[in-house]
Design a protein around this motif. Structure first.
Motif, PDB file in Angstrom:
ATOM      1  N   SER A 155       0.219 -11.636   6.780  1.00 47.63           N
ATOM      2  CA  SER A 155       1.005 -11.103   7.901  1.00 47.63           C
ATOM      3  C   SER A 155       1.006  -9.580   7.899  1.00 47.63           C
ATOM      4  O   SER A 155       0.820  -8.946   8.949  1.00 47.63           O
ATOM      5  N   VAL A 156       1.205  -8.983   6.720  1.00 44.65           N
ATOM      6  CA  VAL A 156       1.202  -7.517   6.622  1.00 44.65           C
ATOM      7  C   VAL A 156      -0.172  -6.968   6.975  1.00 44.65           C
ATOM      8  O   VAL A 156      -0.305  -5.952   7.680  1.00 44.65           O
ATOM      9  N   TYR A 195      -1.874  -6.983  -7.881  1.00 45.99           N
ATOM     10  CA  TYR A 195      -0.592  -6.767  -7.219  1.00 45.99           C
ATOM     11  C   TYR A 195      -0.406  -5.286  -6.894  1.00 45.99           C
ATOM     12  O   TYR A 195      -0.110  -4.885  -5.753  1.00 45.99           O
ATOM     13  N   LEU A 196      -0.575  -4.449  -7.923  1.00 50.53           N
ATOM     14  CA  LEU A 196      -0.372  -3.006  -7.759  1.00 50.53           C
ATOM     15  C   LEU A 196      -1.396  -2.410  -6.795  1.00 50.53           C
ATOM     16  O   LEU A 196      -1.066  -1.523  -5.994  1.00 50.53           O
ATOM     17  N   SER A 197      -2.608  -2.905  -6.866  1.00 51.61           N
ATOM     18  CA  SER A 197      -3.649  -2.392  -5.973  1.00 51.61           C
ATOM     19  C   SER A 197      -3.329  -2.705  -4.513  1.00 51.61           C
ATOM     20  O   SER A 197      -3.508  -1.859  -3.626  1.00 51.61           O
ATOM     21  N   ALA A 210      -2.513   0.003  -1.535  1.00 50.47           N
ATOM     22  CA  ALA A 210      -3.368   0.031  -0.344  1.00 50.47           C
ATOM     23  C   ALA A 210      -2.564  -0.190   0.933  1.00 50.47           C
ATOM     24  O   ALA A 210      -2.785   0.488   1.948  1.00 50.47           O
ATOM     25  N   LEU A 211      -1.626  -1.105   0.882  1.00 50.71           N
ATOM     26  CA  LEU A 211      -0.844  -1.437   2.078  1.00 50.71           C
ATOM     27  C   LEU A 211       0.340  -0.495   2.286  1.00 50.71           C
ATOM     28  O   LEU A 211       0.869  -0.397   3.391  1.00 50.71           O
ATOM     29  N   ASP A 212       0.756   0.182   1.209  1.00 55.80           N
ATOM     30  CA  ASP A 212       1.895   1.104   1.265  1.00 55.80           C
ATOM     31  C   ASP A 212       3.149   0.397   1.807  1.00 55.80           C
ATOM     32  O   ASP A 212       3.762   0.831   2.779  1.00 55.80           O
ATOM     33  N   VAL A 213       3.501  -0.711   1.156  1.00 57.45           N
ATOM     34  CA  VAL A 213       4.668  -1.501   1.555  1.00 57.45           C
ATOM     35  C   VAL A 213       5.516  -1.777   0.317  1.00 57.45           C
ATOM     36  O   VAL A 213       5.026  -1.714  -0.815  1.00 57.45           O
ATOM     37  N   PRO A 214       6.810  -2.079   0.498  1.00 57.52           N
ATOM     38  CA  PRO A 214       7.655  -2.427  -0.657  1.00 57.52           C
ATOM     39  C   PRO A 214       7.252  -3.764  -1.256  1.00 57.52           C
ATOM     40  O   PRO A 214       6.619  -4.601  -0.588  1.00 57.52           O
ATOM     41  N   LEU A 215       7.632  -3.963  -2.492  1.00 53.78           N
ATOM     42  CA  LEU A 215       7.255  -5.168  -3.220  1.00 53.78           C
ATOM     43  C   LEU A 215       7.723  -6.434  -2.514  1.00 53.78           C
ATOM     44  O   LEU A 215       7.020  -7.443  -2.467  1.00 53.78           O
ATOM     45  N   SER A 216       8.932  -6.385  -1.957  1.00 55.01           N
ATOM     46  CA  SER A 216       9.513  -7.585  -1.338  1.00 55.01           C
ATOM     47  C   SER A 216       8.728  -8.078  -0.128  1.00 55.01           C
ATOM     48  O   SER A 216       8.819  -9.243   0.238  1.00 55.01           O
ATOM     49  N   SER A 217       7.936  -7.194   0.484  1.00 58.23           N
ATOM     50  CA  SER A 217       7.224  -7.571   1.706  1.00 58.23           C
ATOM     51  C   SER A 217       6.064  -8.524   1.444  1.00 58.23           C
ATOM     52  O   SER A 217       5.591  -9.198   2.365  1.00 58.23           O
ATOM     53  N   LEU A 248      21.772 -14.472 -14.414  1.00 52.07           N
ATOM     54  CA  LEU A 248      22.215 -13.341 -13.595  1.00 52.07           C
ATOM     55  C   LEU A 248      21.457 -12.070 -13.965  1.00 52.07           C
ATOM     56  O   LEU A 248      21.131 -11.259 -13.099  1.00 52.07           O
ATOM     57  N   ALA A 249      21.186 -11.895 -15.264  1.00 48.05           N
ATOM     58  CA  ALA A 249      20.422 -10.725 -15.704  1.00 48.05           C
ATOM     59  C   ALA A 249      18.996 -10.796 -15.162  1.00 48.05           C
ATOM     60  O   ALA A 249      18.430  -9.784 -14.734  1.00 48.05           O
ATOM     61  N   ALA A 250      18.406 -11.991 -15.171  1.00 42.33           N
ATOM     62  CA  ALA A 250      17.056 -12.158 -14.636  1.00 42.33           C
ATOM     63  C   ALA A 250      17.035 -11.901 -13.145  1.00 42.33           C
ATOM     64  O   ALA A 250      16.106 -11.281 -12.614  1.00 42.33           O
ATOM     65  N   ASP A 251      18.066 -12.357 -12.450  1.00 39.81           N
ATOM     66  CA  ASP A 251      18.153 -12.156 -11.009  1.00 39.81           C
ATOM     67  C   ASP A 251      18.303 -10.674 -10.686  1.00 39.81           C
ATOM     68  O   ASP A 251      17.686 -10.157  -9.761  1.00 39.81           O
ATOM     69  N   GLU A 252      19.111  -9.965 -11.472  1.00 43.05           N
ATOM     70  CA  GLU A 252      19.294  -8.527 -11.251  1.00 43.05           C
ATOM     71  C   GLU A 252      17.998  -7.768 -11.465  1.00 43.05           C
ATOM     72  O   GLU A 252      17.644  -6.880 -10.689  1.00 43.05           O
ATOM     73  N   ALA A 253      17.262  -8.144 -12.524  1.00 39.50           N
ATOM     74  CA  ALA A 253      15.971  -7.498 -12.781  1.00 39.50           C
ATOM     75  C   ALA A 253      14.988  -7.787 -11.656  1.00 39.50           C
ATOM     76  O   ALA A 253      14.211  -6.912 -11.245  1.00 39.50           O
ATOM     77  N   ASP A 254      15.030  -8.998 -11.131  1.00 33.58           N
ATOM     78  CA  ASP A 254      14.130  -9.378 -10.041  1.00 33.58           C
ATOM     79  C   ASP A 254      14.437  -8.567  -8.784  1.00 33.58           C
ATOM     80  O   ASP A 254      13.530  -8.105  -8.087  1.00 33.58           O
ATOM     81  N   LEU A 255      15.725  -8.356  -8.509  1.00 33.96           N
ATOM     82  CA  LEU A 255      16.100  -7.584  -7.329  1.00 33.96           C
ATOM     83  C   LEU A 255      15.703  -6.119  -7.473  1.00 33.96           C
ATOM     84  O   LEU A 255      15.278  -5.476  -6.503  1.00 33.96           O
ATOM     85  N   GLN A 256      15.814  -5.586  -8.687  1.00 30.67           N
ATOM     86  CA  GLN A 256      15.420  -4.198  -8.925  1.00 30.67           C
ATOM     87  C   GLN A 256      13.924  -4.016  -8.729  1.00 30.67           C
ATOM     88  O   GLN A 256      13.482  -2.994  -8.195  1.00 30.67           O
ATOM     89  N   GLU A 257      13.131  -5.011  -9.150  1.00 28.74           N
ATOM     90  CA  GLU A 257      11.683  -4.919  -8.976  1.00 28.74           C
ATOM     91  C   GLU A 257      11.293  -4.942  -7.506  1.00 28.74           C
ATOM     92  O   GLU A 257      10.323  -4.301  -7.089  1.00 28.74           O
ATOM     93  N   GLN A 258      12.075  -5.687  -6.712  1.00 24.33           N
ATOM     94  CA  GLN A 258      11.727  -5.827  -5.296  1.00 24.33           C
ATOM     95  C   GLN A 258      12.222  -4.655  -4.445  1.00 24.33           C
ATOM     96  O   GLN A 258      11.791  -4.489  -3.323  1.00 24.33           O
ATOM     97  N   SER A 259      13.162  -3.861  -4.984  1.00 21.45           N
ATOM     98  CA  SER A 259      13.716  -2.746  -4.207  1.00 21.45           C
ATOM     99  C   SER A 259      12.781  -1.540  -4.243  1.00 21.45           C
ATOM    100  O   SER A 259      11.902  -1.444  -5.066  1.00 21.45           O
TER     101      SER A 259
END
Length: 236
Positions: free
Chosen positions: A10-11, A47-49, A53-60, A225-236
């Motif tokens: 989609s992106v 993933y990083l590449s 290339a797309l210049d979008v946030p991780l969550s997208s 909850l700690a795993a969820d918090e880490a996951d949200l930080q990675e996606q932000s």
């Protein structure tokens, strides 16, 4: 963390890029791009590449996980087992120091606390949540957990089970107090040794509820909850 092939496609289409253009921009092969869009499986480097290339946030381009993902290793399992054994030795040691170990064993009370907790979980949620909570006990043996909505949901279930455990202990305690009081009220001399022994047994459900809640359910909740918090930080 798993990439969403549909989100990636989609992106890419929003940018009016073909798979060939994305492959060139990201430095990946066309075959790799096709595979990722089809399966969602990608290495960290890919993933990083793609993100660069797309210049979008991780969550997208990240897939919304419907299950808690975890990795187990021999080292993690051994550390968890060592911690569990250490806690058990401390608790058993405290029991032996203060009374006979057999005095702390009451199978009917254990079964009541466990079955009451499971029944209330089923009544409050559904069979799927109950089954997920039972399977989720295995996460006590790993530190490598990927969170998300599933982790938040499971943590909520464990929080409810903590309350149910203490509720079960309180119910049995109150029933026992009433029974002991009724027996004592029919005796001229009041409480005797039997009543005192009965009161000590009456405290066991609260002990079991505390051990299950604080020794198993709360650590699981904190991990998720700690795993969820880490996951949200990675996606932000």
């Amino acid at each position: 963390m798993r990439l969403s092939g549909e989100k990636l496609k989609s992106v890419r289409m929003q940018k009016n890029w073909s798979q060939e253009v994305l492959a060139t921009a990201s430095g990946l092969s066309l075959r790799t791009i096709q595979r990722i869009e089809k399966t969602g499986n990608a290495s960290n480097e890919s993933y990083l590449s793609l993100l660069a290339a797309l210049d979008v946030p991780l969550s997208s381009i990240t897939a919304q996980s419907t299950e808690v993902e975890a990795n187990w290793s021999g080292e993690m399992i051994m550390k968890a087992l060592a911690a569990v054994l250490l806690v058990k030795l401390i608790v058993v040691g405290m029991m032996v120091m203060n009374a006979r170990f057999i005095d702390f064993i009451n199978i009917p009370n254990v079964l009541f606390v466990v079955l009451f907790t499971l029944a209330m979980t089923l009544l409050s949620y559904d069979l799927d949540r109950l089954w997920a909570a039972m399977k989720g006990i295995r996460y006590i043996f790993t530190q490598d957990i990927i969170g998300g909505q599933a982790a938040r949901q499971l943590a909520q279930t464990y929080q409810s089970q903590i309350q149910f455990c203490y509720g079960a202990g309180a119910i049995v305690f109150l029933i026992g107090c009433i029974a002991i009081t009724q027996v004592a009220s029919n005796q001229i001399d009041g409480f005797d040794k039997g009543a005192i022994a009965g009161f000590s047994v009456n405290l066991l459900p609260l002990l079991y509820a505390t051990m299950i809640s604080e020794g198993l359910l709360r650590p699981l909740k904190i991990k998720l909850l700690a795993a969820d918090e880490a996951d949200l930080q990675e996606q932000s």
